[in-house]
Scaffold this motif. Structure first.
Motif, short mmCIF file in Angstrom:
data_model
loop_
_atom_site.label_atom_id
_atom_site.label_comp_id
_atom_site.label_asym_id
_atom_site.label_seq_id
_atom_site.Cartn_x
_atom_site.Cartn_y
_atom_site.Cartn_z
N ILE A 196 -10.98 5.80 -10.13
CA ILE A 196 -10.30 5.59 -9.16
C ILE A 196 -9.08 4.45 -9.69
O ILE A 196 -9.76 3.29 -10.02
CB ILE A 196 -10.71 5.13 -7.84
N LYS A 197 -7.93 4.66 -9.45
CA LYS A 197 -6.89 3.69 -10.12
C LYS A 197 -5.78 3.47 -8.92
O LYS A 197 -5.58 4.22 -8.02
CB LYS A 197 -6.08 4.16 -11.27
N PRO A 198 -5.48 2.19 -8.98
CA PRO A 198 -4.26 1.84 -8.03
C PRO A 198 -2.93 2.62 -7.98
O PRO A 198 -2.90 2.95 -9.37
CB PRO A 198 -4.08 0.41 -8.29
N ARG A 199 -2.52 3.21 -6.96
CA ARG A 199 -1.58 3.95 -7.04
C ARG A 199 -0.35 3.10 -7.63
O ARG A 199 -0.19 1.87 -7.36
CB ARG A 199 -1.15 4.36 -5.66
N PRO A 200 0.60 3.63 -8.36
CA PRO A 200 1.82 3.00 -8.92
C PRO A 200 2.60 2.34 -7.85
O PRO A 200 2.90 2.95 -6.77
CB PRO A 200 2.36 3.94 -9.90
N LYS A 201 3.19 1.15 -8.16
CA LYS A 201 4.10 0.59 -7.22
C LYS A 201 5.34 1.46 -6.90
O LYS A 201 6.00 1.17 -5.88
CB LYS A 201 4.49 -0.75 -7.77
N GLU A 234 -15.34 7.91 -10.36
CA GLU A 234 -14.38 8.80 -9.90
C GLU A 234 -13.00 8.68 -10.42
O GLU A 234 -12.04 8.99 -10.21
CB GLU A 234 -13.97 8.85 -8.21
N ILE A 247 -12.33 0.98 -1.22
CA ILE A 247 -11.94 2.20 -2.22
C ILE A 247 -10.26 2.20 -1.76
O ILE A 247 -9.21 2.30 -2.66
CB ILE A 247 -12.44 3.28 -1.86
N ILE A 301 -15.67 3.60 -7.72
CA ILE A 301 -14.45 3.36 -8.62
C ILE A 301 -14.62 3.74 -9.85
O ILE A 301 -13.54 4.54 -10.36
CB ILE A 301 -13.78 1.80 -8.49
N GLU A 302 -15.55 3.51 -10.42
CA GLU A 302 -15.67 3.82 -12.06
C GLU A 302 -15.97 5.48 -12.27
O GLU A 302 -15.29 5.99 -12.92
CB GLU A 302 -16.73 2.90 -12.47
N ASN A 342 -1.07 -2.06 -4.88
CA ASN A 342 0.23 -2.31 -5.32
C ASN A 342 0.99 -2.34 -4.14
O ASN A 342 2.38 -2.74 -4.07
CB ASN A 342 0.68 -1.27 -6.08
N GLN A 365 -11.16 -5.72 -12.88
CA GLN A 365 -12.11 -5.24 -11.85
C GLN A 365 -12.98 -6.47 -11.42
O GLN A 365 -12.83 -6.46 -10.26
CB GLN A 365 -12.82 -4.17 -12.27
N PHE A 378 5.36 3.45 -3.84
CA PHE A 378 5.25 2.62 -2.39
C PHE A 378 6.81 2.33 -2.37
O PHE A 378 7.28 2.35 -0.99
CB PHE A 378 4.50 1.54 -2.51
N TYR A 429 -8.42 -0.88 -2.77
CA TYR A 429 -8.06 -0.63 -4.16
C TYR A 429 -6.97 0.09 -4.65
O TYR A 429 -6.14 -0.11 -5.34
CB TYR A 429 -9.51 -0.54 -5.00
N ARG A 430 -7.02 1.33 -4.22
CA ARG A 430 -5.90 2.40 -4.22
C ARG A 430 -4.41 1.85 -3.94
O ARG A 430 -3.82 2.00 -4.57
CB ARG A 430 -6.23 3.66 -3.29
N ASN A 431 -4.64 1.13 -2.96
CA ASN A 431 -3.19 0.50 -2.44
C ASN A 431 -3.06 -0.81 -2.70
O ASN A 431 -2.28 -1.45 -2.23
CB ASN A 431 -3.23 0.87 -0.78
#
Lengths: 195, 237
Positions: free
Chosen positions: B17-22, B15, A58, B12-13, A65, A20, B25, A61-63
């Motif tokens: 929130i995590k990056p969406r998996p590759k 909620e 936000i 981010i912490e 990848n 992070q 996409f 961060y989410r995107n």
């Protein structure tokens, strides 16, 4: 954290997927720039700008990848910022502060570029134009305003603007020319009215 | 760290929130290209239908249709042309959403889509796929079948220089007997070049002169139905 400061944006994006603090570094790099951009573009109060900026990061961060390494991170960040700002403006039309926020330095850049084209008469002083930039930009259609801000205030290249607005480079060039022409027309009209 | 940065990281912490998996996409990207391919394919089928309409319609006989009924012949080509325009626009919209799609001018994307559709559509027509499609649509879409009938009905309003009918008898020396759409029996004189290819049951369109006693001298003839590239003689709906 010091190590991270020397890393490129693209490298930071890769690292941010695992650590992070790498994302923290990206936020600190782009926070001020994007804040200024939203203010210039939307003319919103600071709190609203912060709200939008929070959503932008936000979303970034989410995107993470989906980041295309063929693209500059800055173009990608500006693109998301631009889209979030437009969404916010459309949802909150009533809350919009119409007055566009620019400082004298921003206005000077825009005027310098326009004056260098020799189309604006010498009798219109730089000082006069500086005070009018706010008003003139606000009177332009949204697509002309955004492109002038990106080109002359954010110092973006045509390729970067193409990536931000997702338009072909030819279209970007045409829009810039038309926006400049309309800006000049309004500036001259303003000058005639005040005389 | 600024207040804004802290708030962002806190959110981010908080909620989670995590990056969406590759793969999400990648799946989206693949889906977009699949949709684009599908829209091109659809465009090809529509182009095949346009080619079929142009080829199978007896335009050379159209001036003999009386009044505004001749305009009916334009209905199907125009409907398919409008469909092609819609599908091509859809193809453009989908392509412009891809990663690099926005870099290309709309005119270029549209032009390339249309060219590919025309090439594949010509192939579809040559392989008789468009005739197959026409049959399937006529059998399963009542409104399409109804429209076809209306268009076909234009040929019920021809002038005296034209004759349409089914061959019921083959005589000697270029003489055939035909029953027209109104149920009248006519003796038709044909030139030898046309006579050789005719069989009983063929529906013919002829241009010529009417004589006395239900006779007709044909100067030009064509079989009514699919033209070059369509189903061969003997094949019927």
């Amino acid at each position: 954290m010091n190590r991270l400061r020397t890393k490129s944006d693209a490298k930071l994006v890769k690292l941010a997927l695992k650590k992070q603090d790498a994302f923290e570094e990206l936020v600190s790099r782009y926070e001020k720039r994007l804040f200024r951009y939203i203010r210039r573009f939307a003319g919103l109060q600071d709190q609203c700008v912060e709200d939008i900026l929070q959503e932008v990061f936000i979303k970034l961060y989410r995107n993470l990848n989906s980041f295309d390494t063929d693209l500059k991170f800055s173009s990608w960040a500006y693109r998301i910022t631009h889209n979030e700002t437009i969404s916010y403006i459309r949802k909150n039309k009533r809350n919009q502060n119409i007055s566009l926020e620019t400082d004298d330095e921003d206005a000077a850049n825009l005027i310098d570029f326009l004056k260098s084209e020799d189309d604006i008469p010498e009798e219109i002083s730089k000082k006069e134009l500086q005070s009018e930039v706010h008003e003139i930009l606000n009177r332009l259609p949204e697509n002309y305003k955004e492109i002038l801000i990106l080109r002359f205030m954010e110092d973006m290249e045509y390729s970067e603007i193409s990536d931000i607005l997702k338009k072909p480079m030819g279209t970007v060039a045409t829009l810039i020319n038309r926006a400049k022409a309309q800006f000049k027309t309004l500036a001259l009209k303003n000058h005639e009215q005040t005389q | 760290m600024s207040k804004l940065s802290k708030n962002i990281l806190k959110k981010i912490e908080a909620e989670n929130i995590k990056p969406r998996p590759k793969w999400q996409f990648i799946a989206m990207h693949v889906s977009l290209f699949a949709l684009f391919g599908l829209s091109i394919l659809l465009g090809s089928m529509v182009t095949g239908m346009i080619i079929r309409e142009i080829v199978m319609t007896a335009w050379e006989f159209a001036p003999h249709i009386k009044g505004v009924s001749s305009l009916l012949l334009l209905v199907m080509p125009l409907i398919w042309a409008a469909s092609l325009a819609l599908v091509t626009c859809l193809a453009y919209k989908i392509f412009s959403k891809t990663k690099k799609g926005y870099k290309y001018k709309p005119t270029r994307i549209l032009a390339i889509s249309i060219v590919i559709s025309i090439l594949l559509g010509a192939g579809a027509h040559y392989l008789q796929f468009s005739s197959f499609m026409d049959n399937v649509m006529s059998d399963h879409i009542p409104s399409y079948a109804g429209l076809r009938e209306k268009v076909e009905g234009a040929w019920d309003h021809t002038d005296e220089k034209m004759m349409m009918g089914e061959v019921i008898e083959l005589g000697e020396e270029g003489l055939i007997t035909v029953v027209n759409r109104q149920g009248e029996t006519w003796s038709v004189v044909l030139s030898p070049e046309y006579f050789e290819d005719i069989e009983i049951g063929d529906e013919l369109m002829m241009r010529g002169e009417r004589g006395e006693d239900q006779t007709f001298t044909a100067e030009k003839m064509r079989e009514h139905g699919p033209g070059p590239g369509g189903p061969q003689k003997g094949e019927r709906k």
